[in-house]
Write an enzyme that holds these catalytic residues in place. Structure first.
Site, short mmCIF file in Angstrom:
data_model
loop_
_atom_site.label_atom_id
_atom_site.label_comp_id
_atom_site.label_asym_id
_atom_site.label_seq_id
_atom_site.Cartn_x
_atom_site.Cartn_y
_atom_site.Cartn_z
N GLU A 199 0.92 -1.18 -0.01
CA GLU A 199 -0.06 0.09 -0.06
C GLU A 199 0.89 1.34 0.00
O GLU A 199 0.82 2.24 0.73
CB GLU A 199 -0.92 -0.09 1.38
CG GLU A 199 -2.02 -1.11 0.95
CD GLU A 199 -3.39 -1.08 2.13
OE1 GLU A 199 -3.29 -0.22 2.85
OE2 GLU A 199 -4.18 -1.74 1.71
N GLU A 322 -4.91 -8.70 -0.50
CA GLU A 322 -5.50 -8.24 0.73
C GLU A 322 -7.08 -8.39 0.10
O GLU A 322 -7.47 -7.37 -0.55
CB GLU A 322 -5.20 -7.15 1.13
CG GLU A 322 -4.05 -7.21 2.10
CD GLU A 322 -3.55 -6.15 2.81
OE1 GLU A 322 -4.40 -5.45 3.55
OE2 GLU A 322 -2.43 -5.78 3.13
O1 AHR Z 1 -5.24 -5.99 6.61
C1 AHR Z 1 -5.15 -4.78 7.43
C2 AHR Z 1 -4.82 -3.75 6.71
O2 AHR Z 1 -5.26 -3.40 5.64
C3 AHR Z 1 -3.40 -3.96 6.21
O3 AHR Z 1 -2.06 -3.73 7.16
C4 AHR Z 1 -3.24 -2.85 4.92
O4 AHR Z 1 -2.35 -3.30 4.03
C5 AHR Z 1 -4.43 -2.60 4.78
O5 AHR Z 1 -5.02 -1.34 4.63
#
Ligand code: AHR
Length: 518
Positions: A199, A322
């Protein structure tokens, strides 16, 4: 009313819609092209993610060698056994946002000498670094999964990243390989997947895509393939529908990366300030959750189209590293720990999302649900020595039959599931043929009020025998607790019948079913 839907890389069709009446079965037609499978469903679509966040690593995985909880070199035995049973193919670590503040040298050497730091992203708690590189790679070896390590671009140096890769994967007589040997590991590990930042548009450095693209090129240059090691490099990708990010990365990095990530979370309300409860919700919120989860279809389609312009051969994988549901935390728990319960609703979100990934497997090469244990849409929850499997766990375990199988394109005429003025397709499907020739069909009936009757024509194959397993429960918010760990569990599904054309089946309301056809 008509709706256009696509299933599989090749199959788009017009759907006739019949609105469901309460309790009356809905009618659904399915054509599976058993003779025209082309793409493989990469096993890594069934991957997971474990971050130094809340009680995922500490308590969930790591209890330490002196714990009364049965463990092997500090790692919980019950968790290892459950993950093996689920056939977890790949595990991402150490973050997430944590990755871009993690300095790997803090987590090697004698544990009592490792420095403690503050986990500034997640609850401001002390991180004692007892779980580091050796412990993570030991976990992967114990469960038989491929490691996917995410490097620090946001606050780490190029040298630091280069040395980490050398430490883990080089067998040379070199400073980092020798440091690894001094710390007790003679031979290098295999680390097939490496992420260059996380991110980077947000917690990983607040970068613009042009700046990140240059950073990727620079850091990635020093992620070396040492003899015997071949690293698949994954670049930070878009936040949901940020298509500009994908455009820039494809323009300026293109095939210089092996994978480009995508992050998308399902919030029932779509509102980060008030996401909604994991367990206390109405049918309206159930419906809204699926509307949000099904946005994944458009994201996969659109990002793939952008990638196709520069990479029509689809060499760069889309890596959804994710995804999952994100609710308000369980009342009374640390808001920075992201601990949430997991209900039948989560099982259906997992089922429909995995069907989408299967159906887009020409481009989607990996996906990692967030997160493995005690965080967000977890497959396992722990409370001291107790461990329970969530409804989401059961979906991953049931769907494991798709791993490395050939996707079979499917056309579907499906009844809608209406909710107020909105509607979603009531049924989600994907199908594959495994190496032994068996066909598996995973189906999700989202409608909690009506069974779904499915009539399937199997083109190019004969049905001798059809058997199945299902996951359902009496309530939409049914979930497992430490006192009642088996409220939601799999059961045999015996209502499928072979026919001259294929099979018929009646799925219970709000259920996930996986059929096996021989
Ligand atoms: O999964 C929780 C968080 O969500 C992670 O650390 C981040 O990459 C995303 O914003």
């Amino acid at each position: 009313m008509k709706t256009l839907a696509c299933l599989g890389a090749a199959a788009c069709l017009l759907i006739s819609v019949a609105f469901s009446a309460d309790t009356a079965p809905t009618a659904n037609k399915l054509v599976i092209h058993a003779d025209s499978g082309k793409s493989t469903i990469n096993r890594n679509i069934y991957g997971h993610f474990s971050e130094h966040l809340g009680r995922c690593i500490y308590e969930g995985i790591w209890v330490g060698e002196n714990s009364p909880i049965p463990n092997t070199r500090g790692i919980r035995n019950d968790v290892v056994a459950a993950l093996k049973q689920m056939h977890i193919p790949v595990l991402r670590w150490p973050g997430g946002c944590f990755a871009d503040e993690y300095h790997w040298k803090d987590g090697i050497g004698p544990r009592e000498q490792r420095p403690s730091i503050i986990n500034t992203h997640w609850g401001g708690v002390v991180e004692n670094n007892h779980f580091g590189t050796h412990e993570f790679l030991d976990l992967c070896e114990q469960i038989g999964t491929s490691p996917y390590v995410c490097g620090n671009v946001g606050s780490g140096s190029v040298q630091e990243m280069m040395e980490w890769v050398e430490y883990m994967t080089s067998d040379a007589n070199s400073p980092m390989a020798n440091l690894r040997r001094k710390n007790g590991r003679e031979k290098p590990w295999k680390v097939p997947y490496f992420g260059v930042g996380n991110e980077s548009w947000g917690c990983g450095g607040g970068m613009r895509p042009e700046f990140y693209a240059d950073n990727f090129r620079r850091y990635n240059t020093f992620v070396k393939n040492y003899p015997g090691s071949q690293v698949y490099r994954i670049a930070c990708g878009a936040n949901g529908a940020d298509y500009h990010w994908t455009e820039v990365m494809m323009d300026q990095v293109g095939r210089g990366m092996n994978g480009l990530s995508l992050h998308y979370y399902t919030l029932p309300t779509g509102n980060w300030g008030r996401k909604g409860s994991a367990t206390d919700f109405t049918e309206d919120q159930w419906h809204a959750t699926f509307r949000q989860a099904l946005r994944m279809e458009g994201l996969l389609t659109r990002h793939s189209e952008i990638m196709d312009k520069k990479d029509p051969e689809k060499r760069v994988g889309l890596v959804v590293d994710e995804w999952g549901t994100w609710y308000d935390v369980e009342p009374g728990t640390n808001p920075g720990f992201l601990y949430q319960q997991n209900t039948l609703r989560d099982a259906l979100v997992a089922g429909i999302t995995l069907n989408l990934f299967n159906n887009h497997c020409d481009r989607v090469k990996m996906a990692n649900i967030a997160q493995l244990i005690n965080v967000l849409q977890a497959v396992i929850l722990t409370d001291k020595e107790k461990m329970i499997l969530t409804p989401t766990y059961h979906v991953f375990e049931m769907y494991a039959v798709h791993q490395d199988a050939t996707l079979l394109p499917a056309d579907l005429q499906v009844a809608d599931y209406p909710g107020g003025t909105e509607k979603v397709p009531g049924l989600s499907v994907s199908a594959s043929r495994d190496k032994a020739g068996k066909i598996h069909v995973s189906l999700c009936n989202l409608n909690p009020n009506a069974p779904a009757e499915v009539t399937c024509e199997l083109q190019g194959a004969k049905t001798q025998k059809v058997s199945g397993r299902m996951l359902t429960a009496s309530e939409i918010n049914a979930h497992n607790t430490f006192d009642r760990p088996e409220v939601v569990k799999t059961a045999e599904f015996s209502s499928a019948k072979s026919t001259a054309e294929g099979f018929t089946a009646t799925l219970p309301p709000k259920s996930v079913v996986v059929l096996e056809i021989e």
